[in-house]
Scaffold this active site. Structure first.
Site, short mmCIF file in Angstrom:
data_model
loop_
_atom_site.label_atom_id
_atom_site.label_comp_id
_atom_site.label_asym_id
_atom_site.label_seq_id
_atom_site.Cartn_x
_atom_site.Cartn_y
_atom_site.Cartn_z
N LYS A 126 6.86 -11.60 -17.90
CA LYS A 126 6.46 -10.38 -18.36
C LYS A 126 5.05 -10.58 -19.08
O LYS A 126 4.31 -9.67 -18.76
CB LYS A 126 7.42 -9.88 -19.23
CG LYS A 126 8.83 -9.50 -18.77
CD LYS A 126 8.75 -8.08 -17.91
CE LYS A 126 8.34 -8.34 -16.48
NZ LYS A 126 9.27 -8.65 -15.57
N ARG A 176 1.94 1.12 -5.71
CA ARG A 176 2.35 0.23 -4.96
C ARG A 176 0.83 -0.48 -4.38
O ARG A 176 0.63 -1.46 -3.68
CB ARG A 176 2.41 0.82 -3.45
CG ARG A 176 3.95 1.74 -3.75
CD ARG A 176 4.31 2.44 -2.37
NE ARG A 176 4.21 1.71 -1.24
CZ ARG A 176 5.45 1.06 -0.85
NH1 ARG A 176 6.65 1.42 -1.56
NH2 ARG A 176 5.56 0.13 -0.01
N GLU A 217 11.91 -15.43 -17.66
CA GLU A 217 11.48 -13.74 -17.53
C GLU A 217 10.49 -13.36 -18.59
O GLU A 217 9.70 -12.57 -18.16
CB GLU A 217 12.91 -13.04 -17.45
CG GLU A 217 12.76 -11.41 -17.29
CD GLU A 217 12.02 -11.09 -15.95
OE1 GLU A 217 11.69 -11.89 -15.10
OE2 GLU A 217 11.42 -9.82 -16.03
N TRP A 225 -3.66 -1.90 -1.47
CA TRP A 225 -3.65 -3.39 -2.05
C TRP A 225 -4.28 -4.14 -1.10
O TRP A 225 -3.63 -4.40 -0.09
CB TRP A 225 -2.19 -3.48 -2.49
CG TRP A 225 -1.89 -4.98 -3.40
CD1 TRP A 225 -2.04 -5.13 -4.52
CD2 TRP A 225 -1.82 -6.17 -2.79
NE1 TRP A 225 -1.93 -6.50 -4.79
CE2 TRP A 225 -1.65 -7.17 -4.04
CE3 TRP A 225 -1.42 -6.68 -1.26
CZ2 TRP A 225 -1.32 -8.40 -3.74
CZ3 TRP A 225 -1.17 -8.10 -1.51
CH2 TRP A 225 -1.19 -9.05 -2.49
N ASN A 264 0.22 0.51 5.90
CA ASN A 264 0.90 -0.40 5.02
C ASN A 264 1.44 -1.71 5.78
O ASN A 264 2.48 -1.29 6.70
CB ASN A 264 1.75 0.27 3.97
CG ASN A 264 2.74 -0.61 3.32
OD1 ASN A 264 2.06 -1.64 2.84
ND2 ASN A 264 4.02 -0.32 3.03
N GLY A 265 1.07 -3.02 5.64
CA GLY A 265 1.66 -3.98 5.97
C GLY A 265 0.35 -5.06 6.67
O GLY A 265 -0.72 -4.72 6.04
N CYS A 287 0.83 -1.07 0.04
CA CYS A 287 -0.08 -0.20 -0.10
C CYS A 287 1.10 1.25 -0.04
O CYS A 287 2.29 1.10 0.36
CB CYS A 287 -0.82 -0.05 1.17
SG CYS A 287 -1.85 -1.36 1.40
N HIS A 298 10.04 -33.54 -22.20
CA HIS A 298 9.51 -34.31 -21.07
C HIS A 298 8.31 -33.86 -20.71
O HIS A 298 7.73 -34.37 -19.59
CB HIS A 298 10.70 -33.94 -19.94
CG HIS A 298 12.00 -34.57 -20.46
ND1 HIS A 298 12.27 -35.94 -20.51
CD2 HIS A 298 13.22 -33.71 -20.80
CE1 HIS A 298 13.64 -35.88 -20.85
NE2 HIS A 298 14.23 -34.71 -21.14
N GLU A 303 2.04 -11.38 -16.57
CA GLU A 303 1.61 -10.32 -15.57
C GLU A 303 0.76 -9.28 -16.19
O GLU A 303 0.16 -8.54 -15.53
CB GLU A 303 2.76 -9.76 -14.74
CG GLU A 303 4.01 -9.17 -15.35
CD GLU A 303 5.09 -9.04 -14.15
OE1 GLU A 303 4.56 -9.11 -12.93
OE2 GLU A 303 6.23 -8.79 -14.47
N LYS A 327 3.60 -3.17 -7.01
CA LYS A 327 5.09 -3.04 -6.92
C LYS A 327 6.03 -3.58 -6.21
O LYS A 327 6.97 -4.21 -6.44
CB LYS A 327 5.51 -1.62 -7.54
CG LYS A 327 6.90 -1.20 -7.79
CD LYS A 327 7.23 -1.89 -9.24
CE LYS A 327 8.70 -1.84 -9.63
NZ LYS A 327 8.95 -2.77 -10.92
O1 M6R Z 1 11.65 -5.49 -5.39
P1 M6R Z 1 11.86 -6.99 -5.59
O2 M6R Z 1 12.84 -7.17 -6.77
O3 M6R Z 1 12.16 -7.64 -4.42
O4 M6R Z 1 10.58 -7.49 -6.12
C1 M6R Z 1 10.61 -8.94 -6.48
C2 M6R Z 1 9.13 -9.32 -7.42
O5 M6R Z 1 8.19 -9.00 -6.67
C3 M6R Z 1 9.31 -8.46 -8.69
O6 M6R Z 1 10.24 -8.86 -9.49
C4 M6R Z 1 8.00 -9.21 -9.53
O7 M6R Z 1 8.07 -10.35 -9.75
C5 M6R Z 1 7.61 -8.29 -10.76
N1 M6R Z 1 6.26 -7.86 -10.76
C6 M6R Z 1 8.07 -8.98 -11.92
O8 M6R Z 1 7.90 -8.00 -12.98
#
Ligand code: M6R
Length: 614
Positions: free
Chosen positions: A491, A27, A487, A75, A101-102, A2, A510, A494, A609
């Protein structure tokens, strides 16, 4: 998870809070709210399910006067996104308001106890218990808010960054942190509070990063005061922000994600500047040099990270094992922290995190600290929790990454891991001087090679339109490009919500090969080096099953291109640096497919984020 923002000073608080929320919206963005002590001395709350723009609509005809206020973008963790679950929350008598936040882990038992004592809960959140508990302590013990806050926080189990307003003291604000980030900006007779510095930078560059289990007392016309939870006075270390306003704005791009993809030639340079010395063929990392003896005595390196940072960590393993011959394990922080990992005091644990606030990674390094391992952090956010909790480390120096999908952080993390691998290799003499010179010089050329790939953006945009129909997608790579396949798939899923899987190409037979038919796009990362011949055979296998092949090939390679339905060229480079180039077309592909499907790429559904809860 948040975003929290606060203002106390002489200006009208509302516009500052709204702008702050817009900056922090990355956030979390399922609801938003604001509390103000208005010019009539009333403590008012306006809040709603939805985004900051919905909050602006809801508060349009309301009294938004006042020079003190707090605001929140959420969030959801406890309680669905709804008006009533949005923050701020009132205390029972509505004299206090709080944003948080938490996660409060013992909220259920506190709630039951407070309900028995006649306190009424309006929301399903864990947050509301904190403000009710504070009021209960004030009522039952006849103490002030200043006394009740530390007392209440000693009863609370969990993580928080919070800020509180008191209707009876409009000249004051209290904020506190444990486990979730909190920054206070110091202006001329005014204070700003934020989850990070982005809502603050426009007004002042003097900030204090509030430490773990610290409470900050702000009052108009007075110096800020910090104590720990037992009310012992702490010193406030004022720091100067290096961030600039332009870094947190879109700068003409339609989305932060696209801006951040296109920034990569510059961000890569920034992350290597002053560290990479091609004229001498060496790398100079101060975090490495200052702890040289300890690092070089390591028998093993364990990398802990999540998401994209974990993918970078996997490339780090390949780099360090190849160049420095040190065994490396790569762990998901969330698994590592809860199993019983075998750790030795001779281990180095490397935590990789863009935000530096990821709860699981923070917990993983706490566990490693208890085992006596040496902790090395690779973070982007300066002053973040992971940066402070590690013994040493390197910042990636790419400026704020705001798009939820990580892009420029990934390439900078891989570049930083390359610098670390080269530092070890030099000190341990595991590669020849001439080979090191070649690698250092090549690394220096990578930013201009990225710029060249970005020049093909239009071609990728055109292809993206073809793929909006897809419901599934496979990404395949071998060696250094296997983590890139993971990766690339992350991308796509998400931001476009298309199901995508990354696989080591040889693993296809496999199991995943069963999925391939004429409907299935298969993205194959097949540059000329490494296991080129092997991946050529994998492509043949896909072709034989009529899969639709998109390939990433080395400039001038026609063999793979001929077998593919579409192909994108990347400049030739050393095997170990290929991921920094091969990921670029995949970032663009995911972005353009998501745009073609009408998705909100900067704020994809259900994501945030910075994952400061487990
Ligand atoms: O801030 P961080 O690098 O620790 O975050 C890790 C993951 O939450 C972050 O990389 C997440 O997978 C992203 N949404 C990927 O695009």
């Amino acid at each position: 998870m948040c975003g929290i923002v606060g203002y106390l000073g002489g200006r009208n608080a509302y516009p500052i809070l709204i702008k702050g929320l817009q900056r922090l919206e990355y956030r979390g963005y399922d609801s938003a709210g604001v509390a103000l002590i208005n010019d009539n001395g009333n403590l008012v709350i306006y809040k709603t399910k939805g985004k900051v723009e919905d909050l602006i609509r809801v508060s349009r005809d309301q009294d938004v006067s006042g020079t003190v206020g707090i605001a929140h973008t959420r969030w959801a963790t406890h309680g669905e996104p709804s008006d009533v679950n949005s923050h701020p929350h009132f205390s029972e008598n509505q004299n206090l308001a709080l944003i948080h936040n938490g996660i409060i882990e013992n909220y259920q038992s506190l709630k039951t106890e407070l309900s028995r004592k006649g306190y009424h809960f309006r929301s399903d959140t864990d947050t509301e218990v904190v403000i009710q508990l504070i009021q209960y302590l004030m009522d039952s013990q006849g103490i002030s808010l200043e006394e009740a806050v530390p007392m209440a926080l000693q009863h609370v189990v969990g993580a928080y960054a919070l800020a509180i307003l008191d209707k009876n003291h409009p000249e004051r604000m209290i904020a506190a942190r444990k486990g979730s980030p909190l920054v206070v900006g110091i202006g001329e007779n005014e204070f700003f509070v934020g989850s990070d510095a982005s809502p603050i930078i426009e007004y002042t560059n003097k900030v204090v990063y509030i430490g773990e289990e610290q409470i900050v007392f702000l009052e108009k016309g007075k110096e800020m005061r910090i104590t720990d939870l037992r009310s012992v006075e702490q010193t406030a270390e004022i720091r100067e922000l290096e961030m600039s306003l332009s870094q947190i704005e879109k700068g003409g791009y339609p989305h932060f994600m696209l801006k951040e993809i296109f920034e990569q030639p510059q961000t890569l340079l920034a992350s290597m500047q002053g560290r990479l010395h091609p004229e001498l063929g060496v790398v100079k990392l101060s975090g490495f040099i200052d702890n040289r003896k300890r690092l070089l005595s390591a028998k093993r390196i364990v990398i802990c990270a999540c998401g994209t940072s974990w993918h970078a960590g996997l490339i780090g393993k390949y780099l360090i094992e190849e160049l420095a011959h040190i065994p490396v394990e790569v762990e998901y922080s969330s698994e590592f922290r809860y199993r019983k990992p075998v750790l030795f005091p001779t281990d180095i644990v490397v935590a990789i995190s863009q935000s530096g606030e990821t709860a699981d990674t923070l917990a993983a390094i706490q566990l490693a600290r208890e085992a006596g391992a040496f902790l090395f952090g690779i973070c982007n956010v300066v002053g973040s929790s992971i940066a402070r909790a590690t013994d040493t480390g390197c910042y990636t120096h790419i400026g704020p990454e705001i798009g939820v999908a990580s892009t420029k952080a990934f390439t900078a993390q891989v570049a930083t891991l390359s610098l670390i691998a080269l530092s070890f290799a030099e000190q341990l003499n595991t590669i020849s001087e001439s080979r090191r010179q070649e690698l250092v010089s090549e690394l220096q050329r990578i930013p201009e090679k990225i710029a060249k790939i970005l020049g093909h953006d239009e071609k990728i945009r055109d292809l993206a339109k073809t793929f909006t129909y897809a419901r599934n997608c496979l990404y395949l790579g071998r060696g250094y490009n296997y983590p890139v396949a993971l990766e690339g798939a992350l991308k796509l899923k998400e931001i476009s919500y298309i199901h995508a899987e990354g696989y080591p190409a040889a693993e296809m037979k496999h199991g995943p090969i069963a999925l391939i038919d004429e409907e299935m796009p298969v993205v194959v990362i097949a540059p000329k080096r490494g296991n080129y011949e092997k991946i050529l055979s994998n492509i043949q296998e896909i072709k034989a099953r009529k899969g639709r092949i998109v390939s990433i090939v080395t400039e001038g390679d026609t063999d793979v291109a001929k077998l593919s339905d579409w192909s994108f060229e990347i400049p030739d480079t050393e095997d170990c640096f290929e991921p920094i180039l091969s990921i670029i077309p995949l970032q663009l592909l995911a972005y353009h497919i998501a745009i073609a499907k009408g998705r909100n790429v900067d704020q994809p559904r259900n994501l945030a984020k910075s994952v400061t809860v487990e």
